[in-house]
Design a protein around this motif. Structure first.
Motif, PDB file in Angstrom:
ATOM      1  N   PRO A 161      15.668   7.462 -13.269  1.00  0.00           N
ATOM      2  CA  PRO A 161      14.407   8.038 -13.732  1.00  0.00           C
ATOM      3  C   PRO A 161      14.135   9.460 -13.237  1.00  0.00           C
ATOM      4  O   PRO A 161      13.407  10.204 -13.882  1.00  0.00           O
ATOM      5  N   LEU A 162      14.700   9.845 -12.086  1.00  0.00           N
ATOM      6  CA  LEU A 162      14.382  11.168 -11.536  1.00  0.00           C
ATOM      7  C   LEU A 162      15.451  12.221 -11.819  1.00  0.00           C
ATOM      8  O   LEU A 162      15.271  13.399 -11.465  1.00  0.00           O
ATOM      9  N   LEU A 163      16.550  11.835 -12.464  1.00  0.00           N
ATOM     10  CA  LEU A 163      17.647  12.781 -12.661  1.00  0.00           C
ATOM     11  C   LEU A 163      17.246  13.953 -13.549  1.00  0.00           C
ATOM     12  O   LEU A 163      17.693  15.088 -13.333  1.00  0.00           O
ATOM     13  N   ALA A 164      16.406  13.710 -14.553  1.00  0.00           N
ATOM     14  CA  ALA A 164      15.988  14.807 -15.434  1.00  0.00           C
ATOM     15  C   ALA A 164      15.218  15.864 -14.657  1.00  0.00           C
ATOM     16  O   ALA A 164      15.400  17.068 -14.877  1.00  0.00           O
ATOM     17  N   ASP A 165      14.357  15.434 -13.739  1.00  0.00           N
ATOM     18  CA  ASP A 165      13.627  16.393 -12.909  1.00  0.00           C
ATOM     19  C   ASP A 165      14.576  17.147 -11.982  1.00  0.00           C
ATOM     20  O   ASP A 165      14.418  18.347 -11.739  1.00  0.00           O
ATOM     21  N   LEU A 166      15.564  16.447 -11.458  1.00  0.00           N
ATOM     22  CA  LEU A 166      16.531  17.074 -10.564  1.00  0.00           C
ATOM     23  C   LEU A 166      17.324  18.150 -11.311  1.00  0.00           C
ATOM     24  O   LEU A 166      17.547  19.257 -10.781  1.00  0.00           O
ATOM     25  N   VAL A 167      17.745  17.842 -12.533  1.00  0.00           N
ATOM     26  CA  VAL A 167      18.497  18.814 -13.332  1.00  0.00           C
ATOM     27  C   VAL A 167      17.650  20.050 -13.591  1.00  0.00           C
ATOM     28  O   VAL A 167      18.116  21.196 -13.451  1.00  0.00           O
ATOM     29  N   GLU A 168      16.388  19.853 -13.960  1.00  0.00           N
ATOM     30  CA  GLU A 168      15.521  21.009 -14.226  1.00  0.00           C
ATOM     31  C   GLU A 168      15.308  21.833 -12.964  1.00  0.00           C
ATOM     32  O   GLU A 168      15.325  23.073 -13.004  1.00  0.00           O
ATOM     33  N   ALA A 195       0.838  -1.207   0.000  1.00  0.00           N
ATOM     34  CA  ALA A 195       0.000   0.000   0.000  1.00  0.00           C
ATOM     35  C   ALA A 195       0.871   1.253   0.000  1.00  0.00           C
ATOM     36  O   ALA A 195       0.552   2.249  -0.658  1.00  0.00           O
ATOM     37  N   ALA A 196       1.993   1.223   0.727  1.00  0.00           N
ATOM     38  CA  ALA A 196       2.894   2.385   0.766  1.00  0.00           C
ATOM     39  C   ALA A 196       3.470   2.652  -0.615  1.00  0.00           C
ATOM     40  O   ALA A 196       3.538   3.803  -1.066  1.00  0.00           O
ATOM     41  N   HIS A 197       3.911   1.606  -1.310  1.00  0.00           N
ATOM     42  CA  HIS A 197       4.432   1.776  -2.674  1.00  0.00           C
ATOM     43  C   HIS A 197       3.352   2.370  -3.588  1.00  0.00           C
ATOM     44  O   HIS A 197       3.628   3.273  -4.395  1.00  0.00           O
ATOM     45  N   LEU A 198       2.147   1.870  -3.476  1.00  0.00           N
ATOM     46  CA  LEU A 198       1.063   2.337  -4.344  1.00  0.00           C
ATOM     47  C   LEU A 198       0.677   3.780  -4.024  1.00  0.00           C
ATOM     48  O   LEU A 198       0.355   4.557  -4.926  1.00  0.00           O
ATOM     49  N   ARG A 199       0.716   4.136  -2.748  1.00  0.00           N
ATOM     50  CA  ARG A 199       0.434   5.540  -2.393  1.00  0.00           C
ATOM     51  C   ARG A 199       1.497   6.463  -2.971  1.00  0.00           C
ATOM     52  O   ARG A 199       1.179   7.585  -3.406  1.00  0.00           O
ATOM     53  N   ALA A 200       2.740   6.026  -2.981  1.00  0.00           N
ATOM     54  CA  ALA A 200       3.792   6.850  -3.578  1.00  0.00           C
ATOM     55  C   ALA A 200       3.544   7.044  -5.068  1.00  0.00           C
ATOM     56  O   ALA A 200       3.743   8.145  -5.612  1.00  0.00           O
ATOM     57  N   THR A 201       3.100   5.993  -5.748  1.00  0.00           N
ATOM     58  CA  THR A 201       2.792   6.115  -7.178  1.00  0.00           C
ATOM     59  C   THR A 201       1.603   7.029  -7.405  1.00  0.00           C
ATOM     60  O   THR A 201       1.607   7.869  -8.320  1.00  0.00           O
ATOM     61  N   LEU A 202       0.577   6.891  -6.591  1.00  0.00           N
ATOM     62  CA  LEU A 202      -0.587   7.778  -6.722  1.00  0.00           C
ATOM     63  C   LEU A 202      -0.215   9.219  -6.371  1.00  0.00           C
ATOM     64  O   LEU A 202      -0.787  10.168  -6.923  1.00  0.00           O
ATOM     65  N   ALA A 203       0.746   9.394  -5.461  1.00  0.00           N
ATOM     66  CA  ALA A 203       1.243  10.742  -5.156  1.00  0.00           C
ATOM     67  C   ALA A 203       1.918  11.339  -6.375  1.00  0.00           C
ATOM     68  O   ALA A 203       1.796  12.540  -6.652  1.00  0.00           O
ATOM     69  N   MET A 204       2.645  10.521  -7.121  1.00  0.00           N
ATOM     70  CA  MET A 204       3.280  10.987  -8.356  1.00  0.00           C
ATOM     71  C   MET A 204       2.219  11.461  -9.358  1.00  0.00           C
ATOM     72  O   MET A 204       2.357  12.524  -9.979  1.00  0.00           O
ATOM     73  N   LEU A 205       1.163  10.691  -9.499  1.00  0.00           N
ATOM     74  CA  LEU A 205       0.092  11.072 -10.424  1.00  0.00           C
ATOM     75  C   LEU A 205      -0.613  12.339  -9.942  1.00  0.00           C
ATOM     76  O   LEU A 205      -0.976  13.202 -10.745  1.00  0.00           O
ATOM     77  N   ALA A 206      -0.805  12.460  -8.636  1.00  0.00           N
ATOM     78  CA  ALA A 206      -1.404  13.685  -8.095  1.00  0.00           C
ATOM     79  C   ALA A 206      -0.496  14.886  -8.368  1.00  0.00           C
ATOM     80  O   ALA A 206      -0.974  15.987  -8.673  1.00  0.00           O
ATOM     81  N   ALA A 207       0.812  14.672  -8.271  1.00  0.00           N
ATOM     82  CA  ALA A 207       1.759  15.756  -8.556  1.00  0.00           C
ATOM     83  C   ALA A 207       1.657  16.202 -10.002  1.00  0.00           C
ATOM     84  O   ALA A 207       1.651  17.410 -10.303  1.00  0.00           O
ATOM     85  N   LEU A 208       1.575  15.262 -10.918  1.00  0.00           N
ATOM     86  CA  LEU A 208       1.463  15.612 -12.336  1.00  0.00           C
ATOM     87  C   LEU A 208       0.210  16.420 -12.610  1.00  0.00           C
ATOM     88  O   LEU A 208       0.194  17.284 -13.486  1.00  0.00           O
ATOM     89  N   ARG A 209      -0.834  16.154 -11.845  1.00  0.00           N
ATOM     90  CA  ARG A 209      -2.115  16.837 -12.061  1.00  0.00           C
ATOM     91  C   ARG A 209      -2.269  18.079 -11.189  1.00  0.00           C
ATOM     92  O   ARG A 209      -3.293  18.743 -11.237  1.00  0.00           O
ATOM     93  N   GLY A 210      -1.287  18.346 -10.370  1.00  0.00           N
ATOM     94  CA  GLY A 210      -1.339  19.544  -9.546  1.00  0.00           C
ATOM     95  C   GLY A 210      -2.288  19.443  -8.366  1.00  0.00           C
ATOM     96  O   GLY A 210      -2.712  20.464  -7.824  1.00  0.00           O
ATOM     97  N   GLY A 253      10.285   2.785  -1.931  1.00  0.00           N
ATOM     98  CA  GLY A 253       9.057   3.521  -1.611  1.00  0.00           C
ATOM     99  C   GLY A 253       9.368   4.926  -1.128  1.00  0.00           C
ATOM    100  O   GLY A 253       8.678   5.886  -1.490  1.00  0.00           O
ATOM    101  N   THR A 254      10.409   5.069  -0.306  1.00  0.00           N
ATOM    102  CA  THR A 254      10.807   6.394   0.173  1.00  0.00           C
ATOM    103  C   THR A 254      11.251   7.279  -0.990  1.00  0.00           C
ATOM    104  O   THR A 254      10.852   8.454  -1.084  1.00  0.00           O
ATOM    105  N   ALA A 255      12.076   6.719  -1.870  1.00  0.00           N
ATOM    106  CA  ALA A 255      12.548   7.496  -3.018  1.00  0.00           C
ATOM    107  C   ALA A 255      11.391   7.938  -3.904  1.00  0.00           C
ATOM    108  O   ALA A 255      11.339   9.092  -4.353  1.00  0.00           O
ATOM    109  N   ASP A 256      10.442   7.056  -4.151  1.00  0.00           N
ATOM    110  CA  ASP A 256       9.313   7.402  -5.013  1.00  0.00           C
ATOM    111  C   ASP A 256       8.439   8.485  -4.381  1.00  0.00           C
ATOM    112  O   ASP A 256       7.959   9.389  -5.061  1.00  0.00           O
TER     113      ASP A 256
END
Length: 900
Positions: A704-711, A625-640, A664-667
């Protein structure tokens, strides 16, 4: 029903809403004797001609998988034939109407939901589940599964649960606490007692209606007349159920001996079948006429061939008040009667109850019961049978094997604490390598699911080292499971150590090569690519297991091949559904959601992750559930969706950080960083993204997250913090050769390099994005457009920004659309709103959107119901509400609208 106005009003409101077609659920809970059953009885009297189905939990029947479900649906069993074929087959299997095993509990849950809907087709339906704590766990699971998905069927489900009683767990339902009566209402229940006696009884009963009635009934004539000394009632310090039980037992002792015998047999019975009770009572000297005293006393209710206790505490008092020899004789008599009736599984439990020491013959019968329950996905019941069998097993080695099997089935049922408790009972060391490996898996499941994944990996690795020499056939699966646990921990060093034990095993060859060093030049990348290609081919084989498919998807995603990862993940999900491997379904759905997200399929990713989270919560799989919440948090972030994103990521981190769940922590931190970046808070984004990167001990884990970090570093005015991530991304992208990674690397080169080379990098990145993620392409186009506008190339900038805006709007990536719109306006372009942002689709609820999306694809109401875990009637209700909002009148128009 004195003093219960508020409770009655709430129940009657649910019944009134059901008559209007709205479903409702309520969990009525409180202490023993507080009046829960009376409230259910009241509901039955207010059903106004609607159909009423009722089941009462029986403690001795708790381990009979799906027994409660069968009892509830017995009056409407003919409706099973109206269900979709897979659901009908599943119900016939759980009811023992076919010889098939139950492969998929989710299909059973859907069948229960559909059956409830069908039973309510001609009017409101009231389902009463009394003493749910004594119902078998599989029945409770399926009934609560259906209850949480009721919407517009006209069904009311009322569950009654005794607080503090061990037994089946009922979770996730609206609750109504039933508390003690006030003094006025309590006094009205004992109107014939003198004031002094009434005061004493009321004080002892503490507002409990059953205690008031039964304690007053237990008084002698002299006591009722007022001769009541301080010791005439039970000790006030005693537990309330014990005082009530004492009252019942006093009344039972006044019955004739033969009446007490037949009452004891009825209490020990788990069928409620009058014929069975009388057949078992006969050799003990009791007959049908001996039921009369209990019936006159109000202990028993007889209806046709069914015998019921007026209250479960009467059953408890009749059973516990009998001497041990009497209870043993009753169970033996019932075993004989049930054996003659061909009910071997019930016979085995009664033989176990009659056993006073080790008995291998009975243990063998219980093991067969466990296998039978396991074949019907009654894992909790199977575990209980194995555990009882172990307790009756004289051979220490055989007892250890049965305890390990009990622990494994407990883990399959999501009973993590019980699994751990059973594992603690296993005598060590274990001489049989196969049993030892199963024991390691049971311990690892608990560690991975609820504690520390790196500990789970160590347990499995130690088992592979200790048991692999004698059982080489176990080595591959143990090491594969260990790598999966280490992957969850984000521990590349541990992954490398595990893979080194069998670097030529296909599923371990990829990590053995990819994690052999920190720099691409130090790795055998051609060997890794060959191994990955072989793994992908193997995962397509129909004989591939869920773990092979799962790890193939993880390795493909790690190497940046998202399409191959999606194929493997989809295969793993399908495999779990087809084989009924419910415990792994949330895990495979999580991987599928991540691959859809990487491909820019945001709606699909949301659907998969939401389903996975529902299942993980349902089975108390906190780790997944923690992993899935992190993924759903990512989708919420994309949608603002700022509040939602912070809540989901916060919940994920609260679980993952203290347990070392590095992935899970990283995501979750990545999701927070992406949210801040999208909302224009670059400094905060940079902090989160750098923290996410630090969770992994190998560059591949952070790719996967390095491009966001660079920006984020560039927008925060910290170019020095962008240089190394951009270099790492460039080097690994060149080594792995995947277009998506190469596109991200070229974009970062444009951001961190000189303006002279920026356009070349941007255009190369856009070309590499072709056929890939629309979201990532739009991100590149946005940055390119911003760069062009700064150079005052406004026409060129508009082209890029307009394309980015259209993609962001279509995907629902609102913060990025806002940024693109602002840039486009600054470049002098048209910024009109699109249909996605203010069109009719935005009027729908999230569930309506999912129903509409599936309906537009051509799925029927039953097919949609099966996919979204709703009833067909609820699906129809959502479409009925959605059509006017969308301005359409048919499914064909839906497809046209969504395609436009």
């Amino acid at each position: 029903m004195r003093g219960r106005n508020a409770e009655r009003e709430r129940i009657e409101r649910l019944l009134a809403e059901a008559r209007q077609g709205t479903s409702g659920v309520l969990l009525v809970h409180g202490e023993a004797g507080i009046g829960k059953t009376a409230l259910l009885d009241h509901a039955a009297t207010r059903a106004d001609g609607g159909r009423v189905l009722r089941v009462e939990g029986i403690e001795s029947e708790m381990e009979l998988a799906f027994g409660g479900l069968h009892q509830l649906f017995l009056p409407v069993l003919h409706l099973v034939d109206t269900l979709p074929p897979p659901q009908a087959e599943a119900m016939r299997a759980v009811f023992g109407l076919s010889g098939d095993g139950v492969r998929d509990r989710f299909t059973v849950g859907l069948a229960v939901l559909t059956l409830l809907s069908e039973a309510a087709a001609d009017g409101p339906l009231l389902c009463l589940v009394d003493d749910a704590q004594w119902l078998d766990q599989p029945s409770v699971d399926m009934l609560t599964f259906a209850a949480r998905r009721l919407r517009a069927e006209g069904v009311v489900m009322l569950f009654a649960v005794r607080d503090g009683a061990p037994g089946a767990a009922v979770k996730g339902l609206p609750r109504l606490l039933v508390e003690g009566l006030d003094r006025a209402a309590a006094t009205a229940l004992v109107p014939d007692l003198p004031p002094y006696v009434a005061d004493q009884v009321i004080e002892e009963a503490r507002g409990n209606p059953l205690a008031l009635i039964e304690l007053s009934a237990a008084l002698t004539p002299a006591q009722r007349a007022g001769q009541l000394g301080p010791s005439a009632l039970p000790d006030a310090a005693a537990a309330l159920p014990s005082r009530i039980q004492d009252g019942f037992q006093e009344q039972i002792r006044r019955l004739p001996a033969a009446a007490q015998v037949v009452l004891l047999v009825a209490a020990a019975d788990d069928t409620g079948n009058l014929t069975t009770v009388l057949r078992a009572a006969a050799p003990l000297g009791a007959a049908v006429e001996d039921l009369e005293p209990s019936e006159r006393a109000g202990f028993l209710l007889l209806s046709g061939a069914v015998v019921r206790f007026r209250h479960p505490l009467v059953r408890y008092a009749a059973y516990q008040g009998a001497p041990l020899a009497g209870r043993i004789a009753a169970h033996r008599a019932l075993a004989e009667a049930l054996g003659a009736a061909g009910q071997a599984h019930r016979r085995a439990w009664h033989l176990a109850a009659a056993s006073t020491g080790p008995d291998e013959q009975v243990a063998e019968e219980l093991e067969r019961v466990a296998e039978w329950a396991g074949s019907r996905q009654g894992m909790a019941s199977a575990s209980a049978a194995y555990e009882r069998a172990a307790g009756l097993t004289p051979d220490p080695l055989l007892r250890a094997r049965r305890l390990v099997l009990a622990a494994q089935r407990a883990a399959d049922a999501g009973q993590d604490e019980r699994c751990g408790a059973l594992a603690d009972q296993v005598p060590l060391p274990l001489a049989d390598p196969g049993v030892a490996a199963s024991f390691a898996r049971a311990r690892a499941v608990v560690e991975l699911g609820y504690r520390r994944p790196d500990t789970a990996a160590r347990i499995l690795l130690d088992s592979a080292e200790a048991d692999g020499a004698d059982r080489p056939d176990l080595m591959a699966s143990l090491l594969t499971d260990a790598v999966h646990a280490a992957w969850s921990a984000g521990n590349a060093a541990l992954i490398r150590e595990i893979a080194a034990h069998a670097p030529d095993l296909p599923v371990l060859a990829v990590p053995a090569r990819l994690f052999a060093g920190d720099l691409p030049g130090a790795l055998d990348l051609p060997g890794a690519r060959d191994a990955l290609a072989a793994l992908v081919v193997g995962a397509r084989d129909t004989g591939a297991g869920v773990m092979d498919r799962l790890m193939t998807g993880i390795h493909c995603q790690l190497a940046g091949d998202h399409r191959a990862a999606r194929e493997a993940a989809a295969g793993a999900v399908a495999h779990c559904r087809e084989q009924g491997i419910s415990g792994w379904l949330p895990t495979t759905l999580h991987l599928l959601a991540r691959t859809e997200l990487a491909l820019g399929h945001l709606d699909e990713a949301s659907a998969q992750a939401a389903e996975g989270l529902r299942l993980a919560e349902y089975y108390d799989l906190d780790h997944r559930a923690a992993h899935l919440r992190a993924t759903l948090a990512m989708l919420a972030a994309l949608r603002g969706e700022e509040a939602q994103g912070h809540a989901l990521a916060g919940d994920a981190l609260a679980y993952t950080r203290p347990r070392g769940v590095g992935r899970g922590t990283a995501d979750a931190l990545w999701a927070l960083g992406l949210l801040e970046l999208g909302l224009g808070r670059a400094e905060a984004a940079l902090e989160h993204l750098e923290s996410a990167r630090a969770e992994g001990d190998h560059p591949l884990l952070a790719l996967p997250l390095l491009a966001d970090l660079v920006e984020a570093a560039g927008r925060a005015g910290r170019p020095e913090r962008a240089a190394e991530p951009a270099r790492l991304l460039r080097e690994w992208a060149a080594a792995l050769g995947q277009p998506a990674l190469s596109a991200s690397a070229r974009r970062c080169q444009a951001l961190t390099g000189s303006d002279d080379a920026a356009e070349e990098h941007f255009t190369a990145a856009l070309a590499l994005h072709e056929g890939g993620s629309d979201y990532e392409r739009a991100r590149t186009a946005l940055l390119y457009g911003e760069w062009l506008r700064r150079l005052r190339r406004r026409l060129d900038a508009r082209e890029q920004l307009r394309g980015a805006l259209e993609s962001f709007d279509r995907l629902g990536a609102r913060p990025w659309a806002v940024r693109a719109r602002a840039e486009l306006a600054a470049a002098g372009g048209e910024t009109g709103l699109t249909a996605r942002e203010d069109g009719p689709i935005s009027l729908l609820s999230p569930q309506e959107r999912e129903v509409v999306r599936l309906a537009a694809s051509g799925a029927s109401n039953r097919e949609i119901a099966a996919q979204l875990f709703l009833s067909p009637r609820t699906v129809g209700h959502h479409l009925y509400r959605a059509f006017p909002k969308l301005g359409v009148s048919s499914r064909t128009e839906l497809a046209t609208l969504l395609a436009s």
